[in-house]
Every structure is written in C-alpha cells, then in structure tokens.
Design a protein around this motif. Structure first.
Motif, short mmCIF file in Angstrom:
data_model
loop_
_atom_site.label_atom_id
_atom_site.label_comp_id
_atom_site.label_asym_id
_atom_site.label_seq_id
_atom_site.Cartn_x
_atom_site.Cartn_y
_atom_site.Cartn_z
N VAL A 71 0.85 -1.19 0.00
CA VAL A 71 0.00 0.00 0.00
C VAL A 71 0.89 1.24 0.00
O VAL A 71 1.81 1.36 0.79
CB VAL A 71 -0.92 0.01 1.24
N LYS A 72 0.60 2.15 -0.90
CA LYS A 72 1.32 3.41 -0.95
C LYS A 72 0.44 4.47 -0.32
O LYS A 72 -0.73 4.62 -0.68
CB LYS A 72 1.63 3.80 -2.40
N PRO A 73 0.97 5.20 0.67
CA PRO A 73 0.13 6.24 1.28
C PRO A 73 -0.15 7.37 0.30
O PRO A 73 0.64 7.62 -0.61
CB PRO A 73 0.99 6.73 2.46
N PRO A 74 -1.27 8.05 0.47
CA PRO A 74 -1.59 9.16 -0.43
C PRO A 74 -0.58 10.29 -0.26
O PRO A 74 0.05 10.43 0.78
CB PRO A 74 -2.99 9.58 0.00
N PRO A 75 -0.43 11.11 -1.29
CA PRO A 75 0.53 12.22 -1.18
C PRO A 75 0.14 13.18 -0.07
O PRO A 75 -1.03 13.49 0.12
CB PRO A 75 0.45 12.91 -2.55
N GLY A 76 1.14 13.58 0.70
CA GLY A 76 0.92 14.52 1.79
C GLY A 76 0.58 13.86 3.10
O GLY A 76 0.41 14.53 4.12
N TRP A 77 0.46 12.53 3.13
CA TRP A 77 0.11 11.83 4.36
C TRP A 77 1.32 11.70 5.25
O TRP A 77 2.42 11.40 4.80
CB TRP A 77 -0.43 10.44 4.03
#
Length: 98
Positions: A71-77
């Motif tokens: 899982v890749k975290p959303p940008p800015g997380w």
C-alpha cells in the motif's frame, strides 16, 4: 450474454485502445486481467467480481505474504505521533537495600 462476457469484451476493447495509443504497460495489465477472468468459474458467485484489483504474482518473490500488494500512502500523508506510554518524566524506582 453474461456479465462476465460483457466485462471481457470491455477489457478487450480497452486493451486494444491502449495498445493503439502506445500505452503498452496499461495494455499488458488489461491482458493479465483478461486471462485471470477467463480462469474464473462461470455461473457461481465469482461472476459478480470486480476485476479492477486483480494482478498476477510477480516472479522471484518467495515465501508467505509475497503476493500481497504494498500500500502506498496518499501524497501529503504523514504518520500519526506515537502515543505516550505514560512513562515520560518519571524516575525509576530503586529497590530498597533491606
């Protein structure tokens, strides 16, 4: 015509469109989804499956859990702060020499 046949036809059309536009990576992913859908049993509860998340296991990975996606975290997380274990600012108790 069943729902699975419609999904296959739509995926074929999308694969050919992606290849015609030169997006061969997307076309390869669609080809893999088509081959996975063809291997599913017809006429069962698997007929109502959304094929958008189906991917093949990458070769070379061994062991349990290697087929799971990362899982890749959303940008800015940013991860949340670690909780205080209620030991901050406290001294250790010394044992009495008795």
């Amino acid at each position: 015509m069943g729902r699975q046949d419609e999904q296959l036809r739509d995926l074929h059309r999308a694969m050919h469109d992606a290849a015609a536009q030169g997006d061969f990576e997307q076309a390869a992913q669609l080809r893999d989804r088509i081959s996975l859908l063809r291997g599913m049993p017809v006429g069962g509860p698997a007929q109502d499956v959304d094929p958008s998340g189906l991917v093949r296991q990458q070769p070379g990975a061994m062991g349990l859990g290697t087929s799971r996606g990362h899982v890749k975290p959303p940008p800015g997380w940013t991860p949340p702060k670690k909780p205080d274990p209620l030991t901050k600012g406290r001294r250790r108790r010394r044992k009495d020499p008795d």
